[in-house]
Design a protein around this motif. Structure first.
Motif, PDB file in Angstrom:
ATOM      1  N   VAL A   1       0.862  -1.180   0.000  1.00 32.74           N
ATOM      2  CA  VAL A   1       0.000   0.000   0.000  1.00 32.74           C
ATOM      3  C   VAL A   1       0.900   1.233   0.000  1.00 32.74           C
ATOM      4  N   TRP A   2       0.350   2.359  -0.464  1.00 34.16           N
ATOM      5  CA  TRP A   2       1.088   3.617  -0.421  1.00 34.16           C
ATOM      6  C   TRP A   2       0.179   4.706   0.119  1.00 34.16           C
ATOM      7  N   THR A   3       0.697   5.460   1.087  1.00 32.70           N
ATOM      8  CA  THR A   3       0.012   6.646   1.592  1.00 32.70           C
ATOM      9  C   THR A   3       1.006   7.796   1.612  1.00 32.70           C
ATOM     10  N   ARG A   4       0.496   8.996   1.580  1.00 30.53           N
ATOM     11  CA  ARG A   4       1.371  10.170   1.578  1.00 30.53           C
ATOM     12  C   ARG A   4       2.152  10.266   2.881  1.00 30.53           C
ATOM     13  N   GLU A   5       1.553   9.805   3.980  1.00 31.87           N
ATOM     14  CA  GLU A   5       2.197   9.933   5.284  1.00 31.87           C
ATOM     15  C   GLU A   5       3.329   8.919   5.487  1.00 31.87           C
ATOM     16  N   ARG A   6       3.145   7.699   5.001  1.00 30.30           N
ATOM     17  CA  ARG A   6       4.088   6.629   5.316  1.00 30.30           C
ATOM     18  C   ARG A   6       4.794   6.047   4.105  1.00 30.30           C
ATOM     19  N   GLY A   7       4.420   6.483   2.903  1.00 33.07           N
ATOM     20  CA  GLY A   7       5.020   5.899   1.714  1.00 33.07           C
ATOM     21  C   GLY A   7       4.559   4.462   1.539  1.00 33.07           C
ATOM     22  N   TYR A   8       5.488   3.588   1.101  1.00 31.30           N
ATOM     23  CA  TYR A   8       5.132   2.186   0.872  1.00 31.30           C
ATOM     24  C   TYR A   8       5.158   1.382   2.163  1.00 31.30           C
ATOM     25  N   GLU A   9       4.176   0.511   2.326  1.00 27.99           N
ATOM     26  CA  GLU A   9       4.142  -0.478   3.393  1.00 27.99           C
ATOM     27  C   GLU A   9       3.770  -1.819   2.765  1.00 27.99           C
ATOM     28  N   ARG A  10       4.524  -2.851   3.126  1.00 31.35           N
ATOM     29  CA  ARG A  10       4.204  -4.191   2.638  1.00 31.35           C
ATOM     30  C   ARG A  10       3.122  -4.793   3.536  1.00 31.35           C
ATOM     31  N   TYR A  11       1.999  -5.195   2.928  1.00 32.40           N
ATOM     32  CA  TYR A  11       0.942  -5.833   3.701  1.00 32.40           C
ATOM     33  C   TYR A  11       0.899  -7.340   3.465  1.00 32.40           C
ATOM     34  N   PHE A  12       1.445  -7.797   2.335  1.00 29.60           N
ATOM     35  CA  PHE A  12       1.473  -9.225   2.038  1.00 29.60           C
ATOM     36  C   PHE A  12       2.884  -9.723   2.296  1.00 29.60           C
ATOM     37  N   ASP A  13       3.075 -10.410   3.420  1.00 31.33           N
ATOM     38  CA  ASP A  13       4.432 -10.814   3.808  1.00 31.33           C
ATOM     39  C   ASP A  13       4.410 -12.150   4.538  1.00 31.33           C
ATOM     40  N   PRO A  14       3.933 -13.207   3.862  1.00 33.04           N
ATOM     41  CA  PRO A  14       3.952 -14.527   4.500  1.00 33.04           C
ATOM     42  C   PRO A  14       5.377 -15.005   4.705  1.00 33.04           C
ATOM     43  N   GLU A  15       5.553 -15.998   5.560  1.00 27.05           N
ATOM     44  CA  GLU A  15       6.895 -16.473   5.889  1.00 27.05           C
ATOM     45  C   GLU A  15       7.645 -16.970   4.659  1.00 27.05           C
ATOM     46  N   TRP A  16       6.925 -17.643   3.731  1.00 26.31           N
ATOM     47  CA  TRP A  16       7.617 -18.203   2.569  1.00 26.31           C
ATOM     48  C   TRP A  16       8.196 -17.126   1.668  1.00 26.31           C
ATOM     49  N   LEU A  17       7.695 -15.886   1.788  1.00 30.08           N
ATOM     50  CA  LEU A  17       8.170 -14.783   0.956  1.00 30.08           C
ATOM     51  C   LEU A  17       9.416 -14.113   1.540  1.00 30.08           C
ATOM     52  N   ALA A  18       9.836 -14.523   2.725  1.00 27.78           N
ATOM     53  CA  ALA A  18      10.943 -13.866   3.422  1.00 27.78           C
ATOM     54  C   ALA A  18      12.215 -13.745   2.593  1.00 27.78           C
ATOM     55  N   PRO A  19      12.607 -14.749   1.785  1.00 26.32           N
ATOM     56  CA  PRO A  19      13.832 -14.573   0.992  1.00 26.32           C
ATOM     57  C   PRO A  19      13.769 -13.375   0.044  1.00 26.32           C
ATOM     58  N   LEU A  20      12.562 -12.938  -0.318  1.00 21.20           N
ATOM     59  CA  LEU A  20      12.404 -11.771  -1.184  1.00 21.20           C
ATOM     60  C   LEU A  20      12.176 -10.499  -0.378  1.00 21.20           C
ATOM     61  N   SER A  21      11.332 -10.578   0.641  1.00 19.60           N
ATOM     62  CA  SER A  21      10.967  -9.376   1.392  1.00 19.60           C
ATOM     63  C   SER A  21      11.954  -9.032   2.490  1.00 19.60           C
ATOM     64  N   ARG A  22      12.639 -10.061   3.033  1.00 21.92           N
ATOM     65  CA  ARG A  22      13.619  -9.838   4.104  1.00 21.92           C
ATOM     66  C   ARG A  22      14.856 -10.675   3.807  1.00 21.92           C
ATOM     67  N   PRO A  23      15.605 -10.310   2.781  1.00 21.10           N
ATOM     68  CA  PRO A  23      16.717 -11.156   2.332  1.00 21.10           C
ATOM     69  C   PRO A  23      17.812 -11.360   3.362  1.00 21.10           C
ATOM     70  N   ASP A  24      17.915 -10.468   4.343  1.00 24.37           N
ATOM     71  CA  ASP A  24      18.952 -10.616   5.365  1.00 24.37           C
ATOM     72  C   ASP A  24      18.537 -11.563   6.492  1.00 24.37           C
ATOM     73  N   ALA A  25      17.256 -11.911   6.524  1.00 21.28           N
ATOM     74  CA  ALA A  25      16.776 -12.801   7.582  1.00 21.28           C
ATOM     75  C   ALA A  25      17.053 -14.252   7.217  1.00 21.28           C
ATOM     76  N   PRO A  26      17.153 -15.135   8.196  1.00 20.96           N
ATOM     77  CA  PRO A  26      17.346 -16.563   7.890  1.00 20.96           C
ATOM     78  C   PRO A  26      16.183 -17.077   7.042  1.00 20.96           C
ATOM     79  N   PRO A  27      16.452 -17.857   6.017  1.00 20.35           N
ATOM     80  CA  PRO A  27      15.364 -18.362   5.177  1.00 20.35           C
ATOM     81  C   PRO A  27      14.493 -19.342   5.943  1.00 20.35           C
ATOM     82  N   PRO A  28      13.201 -19.359   5.666  1.00 18.92           N
ATOM     83  CA  PRO A  28      12.324 -20.312   6.346  1.00 18.92           C
ATOM     84  C   PRO A  28      12.617 -21.730   5.877  1.00 18.92           C
TER      85      PRO A  28
END
Length: 565
Positions: free
Chosen positions: A237-264
């Motif tokens: 989502v995008w708002t003027r106040e906060r810019g982009y926020e990821r709302y779809f972030d299941p654990e399996w997506l972590a290698p893409l959304s949080r590449p520095d985190a340990p992979p599930p």
């Protein structure tokens, strides 16, 4: 011009990154420029490109309406049934509508009778009926009056969610494919939302000083009215106040959304639930007040969709569509599938000369100059034109190759960990390649394509639950030919339900011709080369200093692109 250069970057970067095996697309560079004029430059065809939302505090209600309607008319091919506007000082929402749910009453923008909030929406929200019931109960439990719905449109359910929830909470409630912009009565509070996969497009453009923000379904709507442009990332989502926020972030997506985190951990299940989950996804996409059809490629994936549709609806009422070269393997296989399931089948046979003749329209709608994406879009253009003359909604087999490692190069995967990583990488680029092709070629002819393989429940099952070992292409003495071919685990789920020669047919190449040596892609490339002189190509880097063409074919596509952007 510099604006066009920025738009070129948006148009090419995602496809180039995927084809080169690189990372995600980059946002265009910012540049210093004067505030763009109020009047928008018209495209050559004013019926171009959906939704538009304009936010600019310096414009009066009259100026906003003029600009918003002008940009919306560039989207009329996406929504040829009507063009609507709602707005006031500093903001305007525009919508070019293809009427699928509640055709008579669902004209957009839709406005809340209680608060004056408004919404424009491109796509389909499959769980809108369930959300209406849920939110009536939520409001009753909170002692609030239920929302007063005035239409049966799936889009209207966004309004009570916008009034009651945060932007990310709103987005997480929606199940479907969508680009959405909702705004308060005065336009000061607004949110833009793109679906989790990026099935539906949404662009954001902004002026140098940030005072003007425009959202649109297609890139061409931003030409001449903003200095910067980018795709809204899927699942954000995008708002003027906060810019982009990821709302779809299941654990399996972590290698893409949080590449520095340990992979599930990888999945450990078999494929026993896949068929039932996919059938539910097909059922969900049969929601329509105007009927639907089926695109048959002649391959496995669309045949599976046909089989599951046959378990849910009367196939004698379904129209199926395919295109190709005369007597090509795809044409013959699609006929066989249509015969088995009893659809009313339609075909279009195209020639290399026809393919060359439609290149200007393909490039204009596709909004890129990337050669492989353009070539692969040509059959889709003919297919959408054929299907769009009969129906407004079709189901397709898009997305299966990303879920099941269906591309032939996966044969080289050394192990299941590498295979899984690569399937996630190509999934990440779907929105800017395969889905861009599907959406743009369909909407060029007022046709909506639905993709059951990319249902969020299918994503979770195939990326989080199923052991990737089931997707490996490996030696198997018991398998046909002594090896497990691509998508073998999916194929075996439909053994006996689909003609054997189709079920176990290997993935076709787009250059397949008539079976006697005709290769339409080679002929297309020859015609492109003939259209560019040696002198023109020698000066390519001077004319196109950003991403200069490396072949005459690329030069020809780039020249077509520059006429619009």
């Amino acid at each position: 011009m510099a604006v066009a250069a920025a738009l070129c970057t948006v148009a090419l970067s995602a496809a180039a990154a995927l084809l080169a095996g690189g990372g995600p697309p980059l946002a265009p560079q910012r540049r210093a420029a004067a505030r763009p004029p109020t009047a928008a430059r018209r495209c050559a065809d004013p019926r171009l490109c959906g939704i538009v939302a304009v936010f600019d505090d310096l414009l009066s209600a009259e100026e906003i309406k003029e600009l918003t309607v002008e940009l919306t008319r560039r989207l009329e091919h996406r929504g040829p049934d009507s063009v609507g506007f709602h707005g006031g000082d500093g903001f305007g929402l525009g919508h070019a509508r293809l009427s699928i749910m509640d055709p008579e009453a669902g004209k957009q923008p839709l406005v809340s009778q209680a608060t004056g909030a408004a919404v424009v929406h491109n796509g389909e929200i499959y769980n809108h009926a369930a959300l209406r019931e849920e939110w009536a109960a939520v409001r009753t439990a909170a002692g609030k009056a239920p929302f007063s719905f005035t239409t049966g449109s799936d889009s209207e359910v966004v309004l009570p969610l916008f009034e009651d929830l945060s932007p990310a909470e709103l987005a997480a409630k929606l199940d479907g494919m969508f680009g959405v912009v909702a705004a308060s009565a005065d336009g000061k509070d607004f949110v833009a939302v793109r679906d989790p996969v990026g099935i539906k497009p949404l662009y954001r453009g902004w002026s140098r000083d940030g005072g003007r923000v425009i959202f649109a379904s297609e890139l061409k709507c931003l030409v001449g009215v903003v200095e910067h442009a980018e795709l809204v990332p899927p699942g954000h989502v995008w708002t003027r106040e906060r810019g982009y926020e990821r709302y779809f972030d299941p654990e399996w997506l972590a290698p893409l959304s949080r590449p520095d985190a340990p992979p599930p951990p990888l999945g450990t299940r078999g494929t026993d639930r896949v068929r039932s989950i996919l059938k539910a996804a097909v059922q969900k996409r049969l929601m329509s007040d105007v009927g639907y059809g089926l695109l048959l490629s002649g391959g496995l994936d669309s045949a599976i969709v046909a089989k599951l549709m046959s378990e849910l609806t009367d196939m004698s009422t379904i129209k199926s569509f395919t295109v190709g070269m005369a007597n090509s393997p795809d044409i013959m296989a699609a006929r066989a599938i249509a015969d088995v399931f009893g659809t009313e089948h339609h075909e279009y046979i195209f020639t290399p000369e026809e393919a060359f003749s439609i290149l200007p329209k393909v490039v204009e709608h596709l909004e890129t100059y990337e050669p492989e994406l353009i070539r692969s879009s040509i059959p889709n253009y003919f297919l959408a034109k054929l299907a769009g003359s009969h129906t407004k909604v079709v189901l397709t087999g898009e997305g299966s190759d990303e879920l099941f490692a269906g591309y032939l190069y996966f044969r080289d995967a050394p192990d299941k960990e590498a295979l899984h990583k690569e399937t996630l990488r190509i999934f990440d680029h779907l929105a800017s390649v395969n889905l861009q092709r599907s959406d743009r070629m369909g909407m060029a002819h007022g046709l909506e394509a639905r993709v059951p393989f990319l249902d969020v429940d299918m994503l979770r099952e195939l990326y989080a639950e199923v052991d990737p070992q089931w997707k490996m292409h490996e030696t198997d003495a018991e398998a046909e030919g002594g090896a497990r071919m691509e998508k073998w685990a999916l194929r075996r789920l439909f053994e006996g339900d689909i003609p054997h020669e189709v079920l176990w047919r290997t993935k076709a190449m787009q250059c397949e011709g008539d079976g006697v040596g005709t290769n339409w892609v080679e002929r297309l490339q020859e015609m492109c080369a003939d259209a560019v002189s040696d002198a023109e190509f020698a000066a390519a880097a001077d004319r196109f200093p950003l991403n200069p063409p490396q072949s005459k074919e690329e030069y020809y596509y780039r020249a077509l692109f520059e006429t619009h952007f």
